[in-house]
Design an enzyme around this catalytic site. Structure first.
Site, short mmCIF file in Angstrom:
data_model
loop_
_atom_site.label_atom_id
_atom_site.label_comp_id
_atom_site.label_asym_id
_atom_site.label_seq_id
_atom_site.Cartn_x
_atom_site.Cartn_y
_atom_site.Cartn_z
N ASP A 187 0.85 -1.21 0.00
CA ASP A 187 0.00 0.00 0.00
C ASP A 187 0.88 1.26 0.00
OD1 ASP A 187 -0.81 0.48 3.56
OD2 ASP A 187 0.92 -0.51 2.63
N HIS A 204 9.37 -0.28 8.39
CA HIS A 204 8.70 -1.53 8.77
C HIS A 204 8.73 -2.58 7.65
CE1 HIS A 204 6.56 0.79 11.98
NE2 HIS A 204 6.36 1.70 11.05
#
Ligand code: RIB
Ligand code: CA
Length: 313
Positions: free
Chosen positions: A10, A240
């Site tokens: 995303d 991340h």
């Protein structure tokens, strides 16, 4: 050995850093990028994924996936973290190419049938595409080698609520479906990704080593760093999404804990990843649940150097 992967994403600034890390890795073959809503609406995620491929001069399918959570209203997205454009408001030019006509879930199923047992799905956004792919092809777990996700918070607090991490919180019902499937699932949550903040010097080094891709990461992460530095005594941010890729290439970087996993979908605890290591509960709600491998430790200096060395190739 070369790892065949599909990167479900995303983008998103840490997604971009992870995507370029994968493109730079000689031992990773990216079969395609499958976009999903999360940081930004799915149409923007798909366009951003295509723009990243064009910047890296990589010609692979980029698919558009689910734009809504399995249950509940449309997301409010994370423009406050990733900018209005998902790239830290750097006015990066729109891509010239076309999005692949297949949906993300269709692409995942088609590739799994074409390469049975060979593909690792690396999912670094909410899990709606994987849940839909499981509904399209119930045999998918037998056709996929493993699923490595950035998501969850096993033994640490969440980043959206006290108990939930964004990717799982954004689509808890889809995550419940994905965690209940009978495949190898390796979870890289905030337990490790929030444990390793990166200062601006890190992205400056990426930019020196790789002016185009590292330069993009450095420029786009300025907005992202401002968000993450609020209330901190030094500037920092978190990449991340690169953690599940690093594990694929060098598992020795991580310490993993196996446990039975359940995902909360109730209103208060929505998106909580509740992990019970072996022997810690007699509750059938957990002992009869699927087991996952959760990253609980990572070698900070080795992982940091690995990112730098890979961008430098
Ligand atoms: O919680 C962090 C995760 O949510 C990362 O994947 C980030 O890109 C966002 O999707
Ligand atoms: Ca992401």
């Amino acid at each position: 050995m070369t790892h065949k992967i599909i990167l479900d994403t995303d983008p998103g600034i840490d997604d971009a850093m992870a995507i370029f890390f994968a493109f730079q890795s000689p031992d990773i073959e990216v079969l395609g990028l499958t976009s999903v809503f999360g940081n930004v609406p799915v149409t923007m995620a798909a366009q951003n994924a295509l723009a990243l491929c064009e910047l890296a001069n990589i010609d692979i399918p980029v698919c558009k996936g689910v734009g809504m959570p399995w249950v509940g209203p449309e997301s409010t997205y994370a423009h406050f973290v990733h900018g209005d454009d998902g790239f830290g408001n750097i006015n990066h030019p729109a891509p010239k190419g076309k999005i692949d006509p297949r949906s993300s879930a269709e692409f995942i199923v088609e590739m799994a049938r074409k390469h049975p047992g060979e593909i690792t799905i690396v999912a670094v956004g909410p899990l709606g595409n994987l849940a839909l792919a499981l509904r399209l092809e119930p045999e998918l777990p037998k056709l996929i080698k493993a699923v490595n996700i950035m998501g969850g918070a096993a033994f640490v607090p969440g980043n959206v609520t006290p108990v939930a991490e964004a990717n799982i919180w954004n689509d808890a019902h889809a995550a419940e479906i994905v965690f209940a499937a009978d495949w190898e699932l390796n979870m890289f949550g905030l337990d490790v990704t929030y444990d390793l903040p990166f200062p601006p010097d890190f992205t400056k080094i990426l930019a020196e080593k790789n002016p185009i891709l590292g330069g993009f990461v450095e420029k786009s992460s300025r907005f992202y760093t401002e968000f993450y530095s609020q209330g901190k005594d030094s500037e920092q941010c978190y990449f991340h999404d690169a953690f599940p890729l690093a594990y694929l290439l060098d598992p020795s970087l991580f310490e993993m804990t196996e446990g039975n996993a359940r995902i909360s979908t109730d209103a208060l605890n929505k998106g909580q990843t509740i992990i019970a290591p072996a022997g810690t509960t007699a509750s059938p709600d957990w002992t009869q649940a699927m087991t996952v491998n959760v990253a609980t430790k990572v070698d900070h200096p080795r992982l940091t150097q690995f990112f730098i060395d890979t961008y430098a190739l």
